[in-house]
Design a protein around this motif. Structure first.
Motif, mmCIF file in Angstrom:
data_model
loop_
_atom_site.group_PDB
_atom_site.id
_atom_site.type_symbol
_atom_site.label_atom_id
_atom_site.label_comp_id
_atom_site.label_asym_id
_atom_site.label_seq_id
_atom_site.Cartn_x
_atom_site.Cartn_y
_atom_site.Cartn_z
ATOM 1 N N HIS A 96 0.652 -1.259 -0.056
ATOM 2 C CA HIS A 96 0.004 0.044 0.125
ATOM 3 C C HIS A 96 0.855 1.250 -0.040
ATOM 4 N N TYR A 97 0.441 2.212 -0.814
ATOM 5 C CA TYR A 97 1.366 3.447 -0.834
ATOM 6 C C TYR A 97 0.213 4.731 -0.553
ATOM 7 N N ASP A 98 0.906 5.530 -0.056
ATOM 8 C CA ASP A 98 -0.063 7.048 0.260
ATOM 9 C C ASP A 98 1.182 7.915 -0.372
ATOM 10 N N PHE A 99 0.936 8.293 -1.411
ATOM 11 C CA PHE A 99 1.867 9.395 -2.247
ATOM 12 C C PHE A 99 1.467 10.568 -2.090
ATOM 13 N N ILE A 221 9.921 -1.229 -3.958
ATOM 14 C CA ILE A 221 9.570 -0.167 -3.559
ATOM 15 C C ILE A 221 9.923 1.190 -4.504
ATOM 16 N N VAL A 222 11.056 1.112 -4.799
ATOM 17 C CA VAL A 222 11.855 2.069 -5.675
ATOM 18 C C VAL A 222 11.208 2.045 -6.852
ATOM 19 N N GLU A 223 11.168 0.802 -7.295
ATOM 20 C CA GLU A 223 10.481 0.707 -8.854
ATOM 21 C C GLU A 223 8.969 1.136 -8.793
ATOM 22 N N ASP A 224 8.428 1.026 -7.881
ATOM 23 C CA ASP A 224 6.875 1.693 -7.529
ATOM 24 C C ASP A 224 6.714 3.012 -7.824
ATOM 25 N N HIS A 225 7.703 3.506 -7.453
ATOM 26 C CA HIS A 225 8.306 5.018 -7.301
ATOM 27 C C HIS A 225 8.515 5.301 -8.659
ATOM 28 N N GLY A 239 35.017 -1.588 0.322
ATOM 29 C CA GLY A 239 33.645 -0.788 0.479
ATOM 30 C C GLY A 239 32.584 -0.763 -0.796
ATOM 31 N N ALA A 240 31.519 -0.178 -0.722
ATOM 32 C CA ALA A 240 30.552 -0.358 -1.636
ATOM 33 C C ALA A 240 29.563 1.078 -1.701
ATOM 34 N N THR A 241 28.898 1.198 -2.643
ATOM 35 C CA THR A 241 27.744 2.057 -2.882
ATOM 36 C C THR A 241 26.594 1.571 -3.351
ATOM 37 N N VAL A 242 25.686 1.642 -2.718
ATOM 38 C CA VAL A 242 24.259 1.152 -2.925
ATOM 39 C C VAL A 242 23.293 2.317 -3.068
ATOM 40 N N GLY A 243 22.361 2.446 -3.880
ATOM 41 C CA GLY A 243 21.559 3.614 -3.881
ATOM 42 C C GLY A 243 20.478 3.536 -4.825
ATOM 43 N N PHE A 244 19.787 4.572 -5.014
ATOM 44 C CA PHE A 244 18.491 4.677 -6.106
ATOM 45 C C PHE A 244 18.099 5.980 -6.677
ATOM 46 N N ARG A 245 17.585 5.835 -7.479
ATOM 47 C CA ARG A 245 17.097 7.142 -8.411
ATOM 48 C C ARG A 245 15.476 7.046 -8.441
ATOM 49 N N ILE A 246 14.770 8.401 -8.033
ATOM 50 C CA ILE A 246 13.646 8.386 -8.327
ATOM 51 C C ILE A 246 13.248 9.600 -9.083
ATOM 52 N N PRO A 247 12.147 9.971 -9.542
ATOM 53 C CA PRO A 247 11.790 11.187 -10.326
ATOM 54 C C PRO A 247 11.481 12.240 -9.313
ATOM 55 N N ARG A 248 12.235 13.464 -9.465
ATOM 56 C CA ARG A 248 11.861 14.767 -8.723
ATOM 57 C C ARG A 248 10.347 14.997 -8.974
ATOM 58 N N ALA A 249 9.794 15.897 -7.954
ATOM 59 C CA ALA A 249 8.239 16.349 -8.049
ATOM 60 C C ALA A 249 8.350 17.439 -9.046
#
Length: 249
Positions: A96-99, A221-225, A239-249
């Motif tokens: 469930h999402y509350d955008f 969750i990220v893909e659903d965004h 070491g490592a880098t883990v992250g995500f990209r989502i659209p800006r509003a």
């Protein structure tokens, strides 16, 4: 279905073979999932059983320290069950999402402060957020869950050095990177970081408590965004880098 001529018979045969292969692959995935779940549940259950039986037989003292250890194992088991339920909902597309519009910069700072409380002594957990505010359209609780998963994963696998969460803007996207100086990820394992039950070192869960579900849930969750996830590392111990990209509003 009727088939007229050798060509249609061949086409039907190919379609049937593809369907059979697909069913076989699905069954193999199901068997693998059941085996993974059984493996993850077995360790905490065995630990609880051994300690409770030891106390019942008088071999182990039923003192506060021993009971605290049992409670820790029960909590680990409870978290694992919660993660399994979350993963099941995510893979079924039933989260469930509350955008709404929210400030991702503020969210990053808040989760970094929370993660710092659980870092090993001497490990510096910090936020590198240049912008005062960066608006995205998303579910605040779910994005907090993603940030928490990324940060807790980095903190668990960093015994010295630092964990840094950065936030930047790139061509209409908000980009979050969690970089650590910890154990690193072998190049061969990078494509599987966000797969369920992934661990580069299968012995890790014994001392870190990770079952390899948080990143799989985070990816969904990220893909659903409308976004994507990524993982980078120069190899083990680097070491490592883990992250995500989502659209800006």
């Amino acid at each position: 279905m009727n088939a007229n001529g050798p060509a249609e018979v061949a086409a039907l045969g190919d379609a049937f073979n593809r369907m059979a292969d697909s069913l076989e692959e699905a069954e193999e995935l199901r068997r693998r999932l059941v085996a993974d779940v059984a493996h993850e549940l077995r360790n905490p259950i065995a630990a609880i059983r051994a300690q409770v039986e030891g106390m019942a037989e008088g071999v182990l003292p039923a003192d506060a320290a021993r009971l605290d250890s049992v409670v820790d194992d029960v909590m680990h088991l409870s978290l694992l069950v919660d993660d399994l339920q979350g993963l099941s909902l995510a893979e079924a597309g039933k989260l469930h999402y509350d955008f709404g519009e929210l400030d991702l910069a503020s969210l990053v700072r808040k989760e970094v402060a929370r993660a710092a409380e659980h870092a090993a002594p001497g490990v510096v957990v910090s936020a590198d957020v240049a912008e005062k505010a960066l608006a995205v359209l998303g579910d605040e609780l779910r994005l907090s869950e993603v940030l928490r998963n990324l940060l807790s994963n980095a903190v668990r696998h960093t015994s010295q050095g630092s964990v840094t969460a950065s936030l930047s803007s790139d061509e209409g996207f908000a980009v979050v990177r969690v970089t650590d100086t910890g154990e690193g990820i072998p190049a061969a394992d990078l494509p599987y970081v966000f797969e369920r039950f992934y661990r580069a070192d299968t012995s890790r869960s014994a001392h870190t408590g990770g079952a390899g579900l948080g990143l799989a849930i985070s990816r969904r969750i990220v893909e659903d965004h409308g976004g994507t996830v990524f993982a980078e590392s120069d190899g083990e111990g680097r070491g490592a880098t883990v992250g995500f990209r989502i659209p800006r509003a």
